[in-house]
Each structure stands twice: as structure tokens, then as C-alpha cells.
Design an enzyme around this catalytic site. Structure first.
Site: not given
Ligand code: IMP
Length: 424
Positions: A224, A13, A40-41, A300, A16
Site C-alpha cells: 500500500q 499501486d 497485489g504486486h 487484487t 512498487k
Molecule cells: P483494506 O486494506 O482492504 O481494508 O482496504 C482499505 C483501503 O485501502 C481501500 O480504499 C482499499 O482500496 C485500499 N487498499 C488496500 N490495499 C491496497 C493496495 O494494495 N493498493 C491500493 N489500495 C489498497
């Protein structure tokens, strides 16, 4: 010709999407290489807002080629939904969107497993996006995953689904009425997507090598951030992929020299979604202000993001593990109204000063940030396009970050629009 990798340096977040969208103007090819529909972009172009989870945001530029590499866990149903949304908005993807045949699929039963496991973790939950990311990568590493190319092999796909039915028995039994548990229906739905995927499926490694040899400029779009990297982040409170530059190599099948520049994206303050340590977190009015002014709610999941001051200990680590050349500082304007700003320069742990992350991640819960205090600029910077026109306190803030990290500044973002950017 430059091939730039855009990597998040915090917990995702960082903004990007906008940076990729901007740099895409000068690129011919935009690629994703890890993660899945957990990303989520958000991109704002004129009065249109797009949130893309899987398809590279470069797709919004009519003449660009976009590619999803083998390192991505592809949710085929989300992908098709995005595709339809783009097409409904008049954005055509034929002949310029390619997906690796070797993407492992994130399927409905992975979401079910994610949900059950998060519930069972109770207070220790990771706070995942519930998109089935961890379970899908787990199947990949356990060598029982379903890959995109498998849906074209009748015998193999049925065998794999039978195997999955056995492997996921415990979870499927917990949700018998849930349509994600209906393996037969899922298989039929998946097979109905063959026509969609057939024309865009390819070997991303060979495709990229060919485009690169033809002198095309490639932009690598990270998802991420570094602190969520499964090897190098705040494990186990991470995602399940390599969110750092190495993920681009294995997630696409390229050698390291194809990337000519690494740009690290740094939000002017910190946020994190979900559980896990966050040394500079602000659980007070200042934190609320950052969240409200910065619109810090997940694109997201819609979840409110945790907020805090910038953390140079984490950022130094993130720059090193990514080999960052330059940073892009985002959302500087969010700090416009703050009287004083803090930047964490080191941690204190049991009387010791730490300038690197502690080896034991549980110690990160106990560290006390050591801050350097900055006067706020208390003036509007939204939409500024020249560095020298920024208030001097804002210039100092940005310079301090870059100098402390030993990197250059590529750009500073002062608003959501493409035009609200300072190219340094
Ligand atoms: P997962 O990727 O859904 O397994 O989530 C694992 C961790 O990564 C959690 O703390 C999510 O909130 C974080 N996370 C996953 N994708 C994103 C993203 O695009 N932005 C911010 N945090 C993310």
C-alpha cells in the site's frame, strides 16, 4: 552493505512490485512487514506475469531468502494458493521462505465481517479489498486474534475458535449458508496446513538480526502507500496497518538503524482505489486517458482506479513521515501523449493557501488544488534507459518533483519490464 526500504508514497499501486523486483537483484533477503492479501504486486518477467499478494516478489529470484514478518495479517489459504502457483511455475521455495510465528491470521470469517460491514457503511463505505484486513487487525489489537503459532497448540486453537464463534455471532448468523461461516470446517482446514507452515515458521526478528550480522543485504518491501497508513494517512479511508517505515520496525522486530536507505515510490500521476478524499482527482476525459493508458485497474480486485494529477502536498507529507532519501518515479511513459501536465503544489481552503495536509480530513474534500502547469513532451519514452536521452520536458518534470520534495532520484521507470528503467 545497504538495507533498503521501498515505500509507496501515494495511495498504493505506485508500481512498487517492479522496483522491489529490480532492487532485489542486489539484495540477499526480501521481507514483507505489514498488510496482507490486500496488496497485489504485479511483476512481468519475460512473457510471464505474476501477481503476488502475500509472498514477497523477491521469491522470483531463485537464490533469495524471503520473509514475512509478524506485522502481516496472513491469510493462510491465499498464501498456500500462491505457494502452489509458484511451485507449478517451477519456482521452489524450500529453505528460503520464512513466516513469523506471530503473524495474526486473516481467516474466512474476517472476510465475512469485512463484507457485512462494508455493506452496512452504505454510501460511506471505505471500498476495502474485502480481504478481511480491517477485521483481522481489529482482532489483533483487541488481543483475541489467532496467530500462526497457535495452530500447533491443539487446546489453544480450539479455545480461540470457540471464542471467535461467540464474538462473531452476529456476522455468522447473517450468512449461515456461507462456507466462511462454518467455523468447524475452517478450523479443520487450517489444521491441515500444519505441514506446510511447520518448516517455514520462525522468529523473524531473530532471523533478520542473524542475517544482518552475517552481512546479508536486506530489502524491505512495503505494501500500500503512505496515504493509506492507519495513523498518518487519510483516516478513516485508509487500510488498517502502518504502511510507512515505522511499520517495518514493529512488523519485523528490528531497530531503526537496520534500514540504511528509504526509497519512496512515486507514480508520475496519482491514483486511488475505493472511497476517500482525492484533491487532484480528474473525473473527465483526461482522467479516463490516464486510467486507460496506465492500465489503472486493481490487481487484487480488478476495480477501475480513480486517477488524477500528482499531488506534492501529499508527497511532502509522505516523504517526511517515511524519512525518504530518494524517490523512484514510475510510469513516466504513461504521460507521453499529454499536451499539458499539472502538478499540485499547494491547496486553497477558504481563501488560505495550505502547503500541509489539513488537520481535519473532511477539509481535504473541500480543498482546491493550486497547480503548476508543465508542457507535455509528446514523445515516446517507453523503454528509455538513460536520463539524458529523455525529452527535456520529461527531465524537467522529474527534476521538479524531486527538487520540490528535497530528495534525490534513484531511478525512473519507463515500462513494465525490468530493463525499461533509468538508473539515475
Ligand atoms: P483494506 O486494506 O482492504 O481494508 O482496504 C482499505 C483501503 O485501502 C481501500 O480504499 C482499499 O482500496 C485500499 N487498499 C488496500 N490495499 C491496497 C493496495 O494494495 N493498493 C491500493 N489500495 C489498497
Amino acid at each position: 552493505m545497504s538495507n533498503i526500504a521501498v515505500m509507496g508514497l501515494q495511495w498504493g499501486d505506485e508500481g512498487k512490485g517492479k522496483i522491489v523486483d529490480l532492487l532485489a537483484t542486489d539484495a540477499d533477503v526480501i521481507v514483507r512487514f505489514q498488510g496482507g492479501a490486500n496488496a497485489g504486486h504485479t511483476i512481468i518477467v519475460g512473457d510471464k506475469k505474476f501477481i503476488l499478494h502475500l509472498i514477497p516478489s523477491g521469491i522470483l529470484h531463485a537464490d533469495k531468502i524471503c520473509l514475512i514478518g509478524n506485522g502481516v495479517v496472513l491469510d493462510p489459504f491465499s498464501f498456500v494458493e500462491e505457494l502452489r502457483l509458484l511451485q507449478a511455475t517451477g519456482i521452489h521455495t524450500d529453505g528460503r521462505l520464512f513466516v513469523s510465528a506471530h503473524c495474526n491470521l486473516a481467516l474466512p470469517y474476517h472476510k465475512l465481517v469485512d463484507e457485512v460491514e462494508e455493506r452496512e457503511r452504505g454510501d460511506g463505505s471505505i471500498g476495502t479489498t474485502l480481504r478481511g484486513i480491517g477485521p483481522a487487525y481489529r482482532d489483533k489489537v483487541a488481543r483475541v486474534g489467532v496467530r500462526l503459532v497457535d495452530i500447533f497448540n491443539d487446546r489453544l486453537i480450539r479455545e480461540k475458535f470457540d471464542q471467535q464463534k461467540t464474538l462473531k455471532e452476529r456476522y455468522l448468523a447473517l450468512a449461515p449458508d456461507d462456507n466462511r461461516a462454518d467455523m468447524r470446517a475452517n478450523l479443520e482446514l487450517l489444521l491441515s496446513l500444519r505441514n506446510v507452515f511447520a518448516p517455514m515458521m520462525c522468529d523473524t526478528s531473530a532471523k533478520l538480526a542473524e542475517l544482518n550480522a552475517r552481512g546479508k543485504s536486506i530489502l524491505f518491501e512495503g505494501a500500500q502507500g503512505a496515504m493509506l497508513d492507519v495513523d498518518l494517512g487519510t483516516y478513516p479511508f485508509t487500510t488498517s496497518s502502518n504502511t510507512t517505515v515505522g511499520g517495518a520496525l514493529t512488523g519485523l522486530g528490528i531497530g531503526p538503524r537496520m534500514i540504511t536507505e528509504v526509497v519512496g515510490v512515486v507514480k508520475a500521476y496519482s491514483t486511488r482505489v475505493g472511497g476517500g478524499p482525492f484533491p487532484t482527482e480528474l473525473k473527465d476525459d483526461l482522467g479516463d486517458s490516464l486510467r486507460n493508458i496506465g492500465g489503472e485497474f486493481g490487481s487484487t480486485t480488478g476495480r477501475p482506479r480513480r486517477t488524477g494529477w500528482l499531488d506534492l502536498v501529499g508527497l511532502r507529507h509522505a516523504c517526511r513521515i517515511n524519512g525518504v532519501d530518494k524517490i523512484a518515479v514510475t510510469k513516466l511513459d504513461v504521460l507521453d501523449s499529454f499536451q499539458r501536465l499539472s502538478i499540485c503544489v499547494a491547496y486553497e481552503l477558504d481563501g488560505h493557501r495550505l502547503t500541509e495536509l489539513p488537520l481535519d480530513v473532511t477539509h481535504l474534500e473541500r480543498v482546491k488544488p493550486i497547480y503548476e502547469i508543465f508542457e507535455g513532451w509528446r514523445a515516446e519514452t517507453t523503454g528509455f534507459t538513460e536520463f539524458s536521452r529523455l525529452p527535456s520536458a520529461a527531465q524537467r518534470y522529474v527534476r521538479f518533483i524531486a527538487d520540490s520534495l528535497g530528495v534525490g532520484v534513484k531511478l525512473v521507470s519507463t515500462g513494465a519490464e525490468r530493463t525499461e528503467t533509468i538508473l539515475v
